[in-house]
Design a protein around this motif. Structure first.
Motif, PDB file in Angstrom:
ATOM      1  N   ALA A 148      20.532 -16.015 112.661  1.00 51.12           N
ATOM      2  CA  ALA A 148      20.909 -15.681 114.034  1.00 51.12           C
ATOM      3  C   ALA A 148      21.084 -14.176 114.211  1.00 51.12           C
ATOM      4  CB  ALA A 148      22.188 -16.411 114.419  1.00 51.12           C
ATOM      5  N   ALA A 149      21.589 -13.501 113.172  1.00 53.57           N
ATOM      6  CA  ALA A 149      21.913 -12.075 113.298  1.00 53.57           C
ATOM      7  C   ALA A 149      20.945 -11.153 112.570  1.00 53.57           C
ATOM      8  CB  ALA A 149      23.328 -11.832 112.783  1.00 53.57           C
ATOM      9  N   ALA A 150      20.089 -11.707 111.716  1.00 57.60           N
ATOM     10  CA  ALA A 150      19.219 -10.872 110.887  1.00 57.60           C
ATOM     11  C   ALA A 150      18.217 -10.084 111.717  1.00 57.60           C
ATOM     12  CB  ALA A 150      18.470 -11.751 109.884  1.00 57.60           C
ATOM     13  N   THR A 151      17.897  -8.900 111.236  1.00 57.77           N
ATOM     14  CA  THR A 151      16.812  -8.109 111.824  1.00 57.77           C
ATOM     15  C   THR A 151      15.542  -8.451 111.057  1.00 57.77           C
ATOM     16  OG1 THR A 151      18.339  -6.323 112.394  1.00 57.77           O
ATOM     17  CG2 THR A 151      15.995  -5.791 112.350  1.00 57.77           C
ATOM     18  N   THR A 263       7.266 -14.410 107.504  1.00 63.82           N
ATOM     19  CA  THR A 263       7.774 -13.711 108.687  1.00 63.82           C
ATOM     20  C   THR A 263       7.530 -14.542 109.938  1.00 63.82           C
ATOM     21  OG1 THR A 263       7.426 -11.518 107.705  1.00 63.82           O
ATOM     22  CG2 THR A 263       7.574 -11.633 110.104  1.00 63.82           C
ATOM     23  N   ALA A 264       6.316 -15.050 110.085  1.00 64.11           N
ATOM     24  CA  ALA A 264       5.980 -15.859 111.258  1.00 64.11           C
ATOM     25  C   ALA A 264       6.837 -17.116 111.305  1.00 64.11           C
ATOM     26  CB  ALA A 264       4.498 -16.225 111.233  1.00 64.11           C
ATOM     27  N   SER A 265       7.041 -17.751 110.165  1.00 62.58           N
ATOM     28  CA  SER A 265       7.826 -18.979 110.118  1.00 62.58           C
ATOM     29  C   SER A 265       9.282 -18.713 110.502  1.00 62.58           C
ATOM     30  CB  SER A 265       7.753 -19.600 108.726  1.00 62.58           C
ATOM     31  OG  SER A 265       8.468 -20.813 108.666  1.00 62.58           O
ATOM     32  N   LEU A 266       9.862 -17.630 109.985  1.00 61.02           N
ATOM     33  CA  LEU A 266      11.256 -17.311 110.299  1.00 61.02           C
ATOM     34  C   LEU A 266      11.442 -16.977 111.777  1.00 61.02           C
ATOM     35  CD1 LEU A 266      12.183 -15.193 107.148  1.00 61.02           C
ATOM     36  CD2 LEU A 266      13.238 -17.358 107.814  1.00 61.02           C
ATOM     37  N   GLU A 276      20.689 -20.594 110.295  1.00 59.84           N
ATOM     38  CA  GLU A 276      20.846 -20.295 108.874  1.00 59.84           C
ATOM     39  C   GLU A 276      19.541 -20.603 108.153  1.00 59.84           C
ATOM     40  OE1 GLU A 276      24.993 -20.987 106.863  1.00 59.84           O
ATOM     41  OE2 GLU A 276      24.471 -22.751 108.031  1.00 59.84           O
ATOM     42  N   ALA A 277      19.149 -19.689 107.260  1.00 61.79           N
ATOM     43  CA  ALA A 277      17.947 -19.906 106.459  1.00 61.79           C
ATOM     44  C   ALA A 277      18.323 -19.854 104.983  1.00 61.79           C
ATOM     45  CB  ALA A 277      16.889 -18.859 106.777  1.00 61.79           C
ATOM     46  N   ASN A 292      12.236 -11.996  99.123  1.00 60.31           N
ATOM     47  CA  ASN A 292      13.366 -12.545  99.869  1.00 60.31           C
ATOM     48  C   ASN A 292      14.455 -11.496 100.125  1.00 60.31           C
ATOM     49  OD1 ASN A 292      12.499 -15.235 100.342  1.00 60.31           O
ATOM     50  ND2 ASN A 292      12.845 -15.713  98.194  1.00 60.31           N
ATOM     51  N   GLU A 293      14.677 -10.612  99.177  1.00 61.13           N
ATOM     52  CA  GLU A 293      15.621  -9.519  99.405  1.00 61.13           C
ATOM     53  C   GLU A 293      15.108  -8.602 100.524  1.00 61.13           C
ATOM     54  OE1 GLU A 293      16.165  -7.657  95.639  1.00 61.13           O
ATOM     55  OE2 GLU A 293      17.251  -9.372  94.779  1.00 61.13           O
ATOM     56  N   TRP A 294      13.802  -8.410 100.597  1.00 63.73           N
ATOM     57  CA  TRP A 294      13.190  -7.593 101.659  1.00 63.73           C
ATOM     58  C   TRP A 294      13.464  -8.210 103.030  1.00 63.73           C
ATOM     59  CZ3 TRP A 294       8.786  -8.731 104.823  1.00 63.73           C
ATOM     60  CH2 TRP A 294       8.259  -7.637 105.522  1.00 63.73           C
ATOM     61  N   PHE A 295      13.483  -9.531 103.096  1.00 56.64           N
ATOM     62  CA  PHE A 295      13.801 -10.208 104.355  1.00 56.64           C
ATOM     63  C   PHE A 295      15.291 -10.121 104.694  1.00 56.64           C
ATOM     64  CE2 PHE A 295       9.768 -12.608 103.776  1.00 56.64           C
ATOM     65  CZ  PHE A 295       9.255 -12.470 105.056  1.00 56.64           C
ATOM     66  N   GLY A 296      16.114  -9.860 103.712  1.00 53.73           N
ATOM     67  CA  GLY A 296      17.559  -9.801 103.953  1.00 53.73           C
ATOM     68  C   GLY A 296      18.340 -10.952 103.351  1.00 53.73           C
ATOM     69  N   TYR A 297      17.670 -11.839 102.617  1.00 55.30           N
ATOM     70  CA  TYR A 297      18.380 -12.927 101.948  1.00 55.30           C
ATOM     71  C   TYR A 297      19.338 -12.359 100.899  1.00 55.30           C
ATOM     72  CZ  TYR A 297      15.216 -16.650 103.667  1.00 55.30           C
ATOM     73  OH  TYR A 297      14.517 -17.541 104.438  1.00 55.30           O
ATOM     74  N   GLU A 298      20.464 -13.036 100.717  1.00 54.40           N
ATOM     75  CA  GLU A 298      21.418 -12.666  99.690  1.00 54.40           C
ATOM     76  C   GLU A 298      21.726 -13.877  98.818  1.00 54.40           C
ATOM     77  OE1 GLU A 298      24.826 -11.158 101.735  1.00 54.40           O
ATOM     78  OE2 GLU A 298      23.869  -9.227 102.197  1.00 54.40           O
ATOM     79  N   ILE A 299      21.892 -13.639  97.526  1.00 58.80           N
ATOM     80  CA  ILE A 299      22.228 -14.733  96.606  1.00 58.80           C
ATOM     81  C   ILE A 299      23.602 -15.290  96.970  1.00 58.80           C
ATOM     82  CG2 ILE A 299      22.759 -15.316  94.209  1.00 58.80           C
ATOM     83  CD1 ILE A 299      20.678 -13.208  93.373  1.00 58.80           C
TER      84      ILE A 299
END
Length: 313
Positions: A148-151, A263-266, A276-277, A292-299
């Motif tokens: 919801a908040a990710a760039t 990117t398109a899917s997200l 939430e992803a 995934n880190e490039w997208f902003g995912y965090e462990i």
């Protein structure tokens, strides 16, 4: 507290709901639905000897559950799995030990030699597994993105020459190209247990027809009309989205196609209301962890694969 073990009651919606409740409490990073639980049982290959066990208190409350079965398509006979989950509010009642004992007896009766289990990489779960003869192997991470908040990275206005993006639903009439892409990319995934991936009908039954697979949000990148990369999506029908598998065929790697498809899917997942992803990566899969880190995912959690030798009967 008295705890007993039984099988999930097929066709019992409330029983499936209880399994979902326990799984969500124990592993809130995974997509699980009542439809998915029912499908897991009804679609299981006979050679898998798959069972969903539940741990139940004397008053009928389900406090634990386990998935157990044989890796029937492994080229090495005797490979098996058990993944047990106990509601954190009811740990210490003996449910985990009973689930594991019942699972191991079932597997031994069907020729299992090696049992593999995913265990949360935390002191108590690790100690529980090691006291019962399990030994650690490789690890994997759960990752979360605040969708919801990710760039999110912007989609390019113009795709590279010859590249086209399509939803998985566009392959409804003939999904075989996706099966072939899934087979090749999965074979390159790191793992402990080798499994064959050459049964198209089985893939249709258990992957393509899964109620958790969101064919509209699954995104496929084609190059000159050929499937080159894909980002498979699972959803819970509510707010949670998960990357089931993201892969690129060997001949097309190094072009950024996996990033493009994901990117398109997200973007489409967020537009559809998902907030939430989640995704998962083997701890040794550096390239996908970097993406995934490039997208902003965090462990958000880590699991360790444990294994144990069992005596066949």
């Amino acid at each position: 507290m008295t705890v007993s073990i039984r099988d999930l009651r097929p066709g019992d919606h409330s029983d499936a709901e209880s399994v979902v409740r326990v799984r969500r409490a124990a592993l809130p990073f995974m997509i699980t639905t009542t439809e998915g639980v029912a499908f897991e049982v009804s679609s299981a290959h006979p050679a898998k000897h798959h069972r969903i066990l539940v741990a139940e208190t004397a008053d009928g409350r389900v406090i634990g559950t386990a998935q157990v079965g044989i890796v029937y398509d492994s080229p090495e006979p005797g490979q098996s799995y058990v993944n047990a989950h106990v509601d954190p509010a009811h740990r210490g009642a003996g449910a985990g030990a009973l689930l594991l004992r019942t699972a191991e007896e079932h597997l031994a009766a069907h020729g299992a030699r090696d049992v593999y289990a995913w265990v949360l990489d935390e002191p108590a779960p690790r100690a529980f597994a090691e006291r019962r003869g399990y030994r650690p192997s490789r690890s994997a991470h759960f990752l979360r993105l605040d969708l919801a908040a990710a760039t999110l990275p912007a989609l390019p206005q113009d795709l590279p020459a010859g590249v086209e993006l399509r939803p998985g639903a566009a392959f409804a009439a003939d999904p075989r190209p996706l099966f072939e892409a899934d087979a090749e990319t999965t074979s390159d995934e790191p793992g402990d247990v080798a499994a064959g991936f050459d049964d198209y009908e089985d893939w249709l039954a258990h992957t393509w027809n899964s109620p958790s697979l969101d064919k509209e949000l699954t995104t496929v990148a084609l190059v000159d009309g050929v499937v080159a990369s894909f980002a498979a999506a699972q959803t819970d029908g509510g707010t949670r989205y998960a990357s089931a598998m993201t892969g690129t065929l060997r001949a097309f790697r190094g072009r950024g196609l996996a990033k493009l498809a994901k990117t398109a899917s997200l973007h489409r997942a967020r537009a559809a209301g998902y907030t939430e992803a989640f995704t998962g990566n083997d701890a040794g899969n550096g390239p996908m962890l970097a993406i995934n880190e490039w997208f902003g995912y965090e462990i958000c959690a880590t699991e360790t694969r444990y294994t144990k030798k069992v005596e066949t009967r």
